[in-house]
Write a protein that holds these residues in place. Structure first.
Motif, PDB file in Angstrom:
ATOM      1  N   GLY A  79      60.181 -47.284 -17.033  1.00 16.20           N
ATOM      2  CA  GLY A  79      58.838 -47.874 -17.110  1.00 16.20           C
ATOM      3  C   GLY A  79      58.673 -49.030 -16.143  1.00 16.20           C
ATOM      4  O   GLY A  79      57.636 -49.154 -15.479  1.00 16.20           O
ATOM      5  N   ASN A  80      59.698 -49.870 -16.049  1.00 15.36           N
ATOM      6  CA  ASN A  80      59.632 -51.009 -15.137  1.00 15.36           C
ATOM      7  C   ASN A  80      59.525 -50.574 -13.675  1.00 15.36           C
ATOM      8  O   ASN A  80      58.709 -51.112 -12.924  1.00 15.36           O
ATOM      9  CB  ASN A  80      60.845 -51.930 -15.316  1.00 15.36           C
ATOM     10  N   VAL A  81      60.334 -49.599 -13.269  1.00 12.80           N
ATOM     11  CA  VAL A  81      60.274 -49.175 -11.866  1.00 12.80           C
ATOM     12  C   VAL A  81      58.958 -48.477 -11.561  1.00 12.80           C
ATOM     13  O   VAL A  81      58.430 -48.620 -10.454  1.00 12.80           O
ATOM     14  CB  VAL A  81      61.484 -48.307 -11.421  1.00 12.80           C
ATOM     15  N   CYS A  82      58.409 -47.757 -12.534  1.00 11.73           N
ATOM     16  CA  CYS A  82      57.101 -47.126 -12.318  1.00 11.73           C
ATOM     17  C   CYS A  82      56.019 -48.188 -12.127  1.00 11.73           C
ATOM     18  O   CYS A  82      55.176 -48.071 -11.234  1.00 11.73           O
ATOM     19  CB  CYS A  82      56.730 -46.204 -13.481  1.00 11.73           C
ATOM     20  N   GLN A  83      56.050 -49.229 -12.956  1.00 17.51           N
ATOM     21  CA  GLN A  83      55.085 -50.315 -12.811  1.00 17.51           C
ATOM     22  C   GLN A  83      55.235 -51.012 -11.465  1.00 17.51           C
ATOM     23  O   GLN A  83      54.247 -51.274 -10.778  1.00 17.51           O
ATOM     24  CB  GLN A  83      55.270 -51.354 -13.921  1.00 17.51           C
ATOM     25  N   GLU A  84      56.464 -51.328 -11.084  1.00 19.70           N
ATOM     26  CA  GLU A  84      56.707 -52.030  -9.830  1.00 19.70           C
ATOM     27  C   GLU A  84      56.299 -51.179  -8.629  1.00 19.70           C
ATOM     28  O   GLU A  84      55.709 -51.684  -7.672  1.00 19.70           O
ATOM     29  CB  GLU A  84      58.183 -52.429  -9.731  1.00 19.70           C
ATOM     30  N   PHE A  85      56.597 -49.894  -8.670  1.00 22.85           N
ATOM     31  CA  PHE A  85      56.232 -49.013  -7.563  1.00 22.85           C
ATOM     32  C   PHE A  85      54.715 -48.880  -7.481  1.00 22.85           C
ATOM     33  O   PHE A  85      54.147 -48.854  -6.386  1.00 22.85           O
ATOM     34  CB  PHE A  85      56.886 -47.642  -7.707  1.00 22.85           C
ATOM     35  N   GLN A  86      54.053 -48.818  -8.621  1.00 21.56           N
ATOM     36  CA  GLN A  86      52.591 -48.751  -8.630  1.00 21.56           C
ATOM     37  C   GLN A  86      52.002 -50.000  -7.971  1.00 21.56           C
ATOM     38  O   GLN A  86      51.051 -49.905  -7.193  1.00 21.56           O
ATOM     39  CB  GLN A  86      52.077 -48.612 -10.056  1.00 21.56           C
ATOM     40  N   GLN A  87      52.573 -51.161  -8.249  1.00 24.25           N
ATOM     41  CA  GLN A  87      52.111 -52.396  -7.620  1.00 24.25           C
ATOM     42  C   GLN A  87      52.304 -52.345  -6.108  1.00 24.25           C
ATOM     43  O   GLN A  87      51.447 -52.799  -5.345  1.00 24.25           O
ATOM     44  CB  GLN A  87      52.837 -53.603  -8.216  1.00 24.25           C
ATOM     45  N   GLU A  88      53.428 -51.770  -5.654  1.00 21.00           N
ATOM     46  CA  GLU A  88      53.669 -51.632  -4.215  1.00 21.00           C
ATOM     47  C   GLU A  88      52.659 -50.687  -3.577  1.00 21.00           C
ATOM     48  O   GLU A  88      52.170 -50.941  -2.472  1.00 21.00           O
ATOM     49  CB  GLU A  88      55.092 -51.143  -3.946  1.00 21.00           C
ATOM     50  N   VAL A  89      52.340 -49.591  -4.260  1.00 23.19           N
ATOM     51  CA  VAL A  89      51.349 -48.641  -3.744  1.00 23.19           C
ATOM     52  C   VAL A  89      49.993 -49.324  -3.617  1.00 23.19           C
ATOM     53  O   VAL A  89      49.314 -49.202  -2.587  1.00 23.19           O
ATOM     54  CB  VAL A  89      51.256 -47.388  -4.646  1.00 23.19           C
ATOM     55  N   LEU A  90      49.602 -50.045  -4.651  1.00 24.54           N
ATOM     56  CA  LEU A  90      48.308 -50.722  -4.622  1.00 24.54           C
ATOM     57  C   LEU A  90      48.271 -51.819  -3.567  1.00 24.54           C
ATOM     58  O   LEU A  90      47.250 -52.015  -2.901  1.00 24.54           O
ATOM     59  CB  LEU A  90      47.978 -51.282  -6.008  1.00 24.54           C
ATOM     60  N   LYS A  91      49.381 -52.520  -3.393  1.00 23.15           N
ATOM     61  CA  LYS A  91      49.450 -53.559  -2.365  1.00 23.15           C
ATOM     62  C   LYS A  91      49.345 -52.941  -0.975  1.00 23.15           C
ATOM     63  O   LYS A  91      48.620 -53.426  -0.119  1.00 23.15           O
ATOM     64  CB  LYS A  91      50.752 -54.352  -2.499  1.00 23.15           C
ATOM     65  N   CYS A  92      50.035 -51.851  -0.766  1.00 24.13           N
ATOM     66  CA  CYS A  92      49.992 -51.145   0.520  1.00 24.13           C
ATOM     67  C   CYS A  92      48.579 -50.640   0.797  1.00 24.13           C
ATOM     68  O   CYS A  92      48.079 -50.737   1.913  1.00 24.13           O
ATOM     69  CB  CYS A  92      50.983 -49.992   0.503  1.00 24.13           C
TER      70      CYS A  92
END
Length: 139
Positions: A79-92
């Motif tokens: 769950g944590n890595v999914c949240q963090e990766f989602q934040q990276e996608v949105l930031k990108c």
């Protein structure tokens, strides 16, 4: 030793968290119009992950006496890595000049220094761990 009901409710919360995060990440990535092969593969892995996590949530809800102590950490990390990766996608995506995320944006996307394929492999590891533990609990 932890009480079975307390342990089950903790695993249920973690499994639900991981399931919801994987669905949220899937929806975020799927919402972009540009999907290179690595992104399509990531979407397939996220879909497969949710098909493993959903039965785990159902198993814990229906049978609180099952010992799932080995499943406390994988859903949390997943769950944590999914949240963090989602934040990276949105930031990108927010740094993109165009109306959608381009191939170049997907290509430069990194998580913990690795690319999308490495992240997909990480999710595959969590999926396998949860699947094996769920199968063992069902036996």
């Amino acid at each position: 030793m932890a009480e079975p009901i307390g342990l089950a409710s903790g695993v249920l919360a973690l499994a639900t968290f991981a399931f919801q995060c994987s669905i949220s990440l899937y929806e975020t990535v799927d919402g972009f119009r540009s999907h290179p092969k690595s992104v399509r593969d990531l979407l397939a892995e996220l879909e497969a992950l949710s098909t493993v996590l959903a039965p785990l949530v159902d198993l814990v809800k229906s049978n609180s006496s099952v010992d799932l102590s080995c499943l406390e950490l994988p859903p949390l990390r997943c769950g944590n890595v999914c949240q963090e990766f989602q934040q990276e996608v949105l930031k990108c995506a927010s740094q993109s000049n165009s109306s959608g995320t381009s191939f170049r944006d997907w290509a430069r996307l990194r998580y913990i220094g690795n690319n999308i394929d490495d992240f997909r492999d990480l999710l595959g590891g969590y999926k396998a761990t949860v699947n094996i533990a769920s199968t063992d609990a069902n036996l």
